[in-house]
Design a protein around this motif. Structure first.
Motif, PDB file in Angstrom:
ATOM      1  N   LEU A 103       0.808  -1.596  -0.052  1.00 22.21           N
ATOM      2  CA  LEU A 103      -0.114   0.526  -0.156  1.00 22.21           C
ATOM      3  C   LEU A 103       0.909   0.893   0.144  1.00 22.21           C
ATOM      4  O   LEU A 103       0.554   2.102  -0.311  1.00 22.21           O
ATOM      5  N   ASP A 104       1.771   1.526   0.757  1.00 23.72           N
ATOM      6  CA  ASP A 104       2.937   1.999   0.664  1.00 23.72           C
ATOM      7  C   ASP A 104       3.280   3.353  -0.313  1.00 23.72           C
ATOM      8  O   ASP A 104       3.871   3.797  -0.831  1.00 23.72           O
ATOM      9  N   MET A 105       3.559   2.283  -1.151  1.00 27.20           N
ATOM     10  CA  MET A 105       4.655   2.003  -2.976  1.00 27.20           C
ATOM     11  C   MET A 105       3.444   2.485  -3.624  1.00 27.20           C
ATOM     12  O   MET A 105       3.432   3.316  -4.392  1.00 27.20           O
ATOM     13  N   VAL A 106       1.437   1.398  -3.714  1.00 33.23           N
ATOM     14  CA  VAL A 106       1.239   1.837  -4.889  1.00 33.23           C
ATOM     15  C   VAL A 106       0.077   3.067  -4.495  1.00 33.23           C
ATOM     16  O   VAL A 106       0.265   3.581  -5.832  1.00 33.23           O
ATOM     17  N   LEU A 107       0.022   3.519  -2.816  1.00 36.69           N
ATOM     18  CA  LEU A 107      -0.690   4.600  -3.252  1.00 36.69           C
ATOM     19  C   LEU A 107      -0.468   5.851  -4.325  1.00 36.69           C
ATOM     20  O   LEU A 107      -0.774   6.355  -4.469  1.00 36.69           O
ATOM     21  N   TYR A 109       1.167   6.254  -6.807  1.00 32.92           N
ATOM     22  CA  TYR A 109       0.709   5.770  -8.352  1.00 32.92           C
ATOM     23  C   TYR A 109      -0.571   5.871  -8.722  1.00 32.92           C
ATOM     24  O   TYR A 109      -0.879   6.269  -9.841  1.00 32.92           O
ATOM     25  N   ILE A 110      -1.504   5.492  -7.356  1.00 36.12           N
ATOM     26  CA  ILE A 110      -3.103   5.514  -8.124  1.00 36.12           C
ATOM     27  C   ILE A 110      -3.174   6.942  -8.031  1.00 36.12           C
ATOM     28  O   ILE A 110      -4.263   7.653  -8.466  1.00 36.12           O
ATOM     29  N   LYS A 111      -2.692   7.757  -6.730  1.00 39.37           N
ATOM     30  CA  LYS A 111      -3.179   8.676  -6.680  1.00 39.37           C
ATOM     31  C   LYS A 111      -2.296  10.058  -8.136  1.00 39.37           C
ATOM     32  O   LYS A 111      -2.970  11.058  -8.207  1.00 39.37           O
ATOM     33  N   GLN A 112      -1.439   9.394  -8.391  1.00 46.09           N
ATOM     34  CA  GLN A 112      -0.939  10.308  -9.664  1.00 46.09           C
ATOM     35  C   GLN A 112      -1.595   9.562 -10.821  1.00 46.09           C
ATOM     36  O   GLN A 112      -0.936  10.270 -11.607  1.00 46.09           O
ATOM     37  N   GLY A 113      -2.664   8.632 -11.262  1.00 47.82           N
ATOM     38  CA  GLY A 113      -3.038   8.116 -11.778  1.00 47.82           C
ATOM     39  C   GLY A 113      -2.087   7.771 -13.021  1.00 47.82           C
ATOM     40  O   GLY A 113      -2.443   6.899 -13.657  1.00 47.82           O
ATOM     41  N   LYS A 114      -1.400   6.536 -12.184  1.00 48.52           N
ATOM     42  CA  LYS A 114      -0.110   6.011 -13.323  1.00 48.52           C
ATOM     43  C   LYS A 114      -0.576   4.570 -13.060  1.00 48.52           C
ATOM     44  O   LYS A 114      -0.403   3.593 -13.500  1.00 48.52           O
ATOM     45  N   ILE A 115      -1.557   4.200 -12.092  1.00 51.03           N
ATOM     46  CA  ILE A 115      -1.944   3.148 -12.347  1.00 51.03           C
ATOM     47  C   ILE A 115      -3.704   3.150 -12.026  1.00 51.03           C
ATOM     48  O   ILE A 115      -3.753   3.689 -10.961  1.00 51.03           O
TER      49      ILE A 115
END
Length: 151
Positions: A103-107, A109-115
């Motif tokens: 979660l620390d790694m992926v969130l 990226y999700i917030k930036q729209g990269k995932i």
């Protein structure tokens, strides 16, 4: 629409292809390096023929086989040997202890729209059976969710 949304270079529906081996050769003329297996059956058979040397296959599921009375055999496993392919199954539960780190790694990226992810939401418990059946028929796009209540 979904190719652009998810950033795919290309895509095809395996259920609409008459010759999966030919489709994979067309879409991956240089072969496949990494394959996430979640279909099984004829798709896995065709993928095995199209893997590159030292390719890797992560096996998470085989949805095409789950409801068959007589599961299809996989006939091209011999491809593992001359191509030195690694094929390994995994369960998310084996890595659940890493979830907070994930979660620390992926969130960000999700917030930036990269995932990008998609949820397919069925409204109401009465629609849950149809939503479940839809999973096995390829009706949904993304994670299937049943909203029991919006309270």
């Amino acid at each position: 629409m979904f190719m652009n949304k998810f950033g795919f270079d290309d895509a095809f529906n395996y259920k609409e292809e008459m010759d999966l081996d030919a489709a994979l050769k067309r879409y991956f003329p240089d072969g496949i390096d990494i394959y996430f297996e979640n279909v099984g059956g004829n798709m896995l058979d065709a993928v095995l023929l199209n893997m590159r040397l030292r390719g890797r296959i992560s096996v998470c599921g085989m949805v095409s086989q789950y409801n068959l009375e007589q599961p299809e055999g996989v006939h091209n496993l011999i491809s593992l040997v001359p191509k030195s392919i690694r094929m390994e199954g995994f369960l998310v539960y084996d890595y659940f202890h890493l979830f907070p780190k994930y979660l620390d790694m992926v969130l960000p990226y999700i917030k930036q729209g990269k995932i990008v992810y998609v949820e397919d939401t069925a409204e109401g418990l009465e629609n849950a059976p149809a939503a479940l059946i839809g999973l096995f028929n390829g009706r949904n796009i993304g994670k299937q969710v049943v909203a029991v209540s919006r309270e």
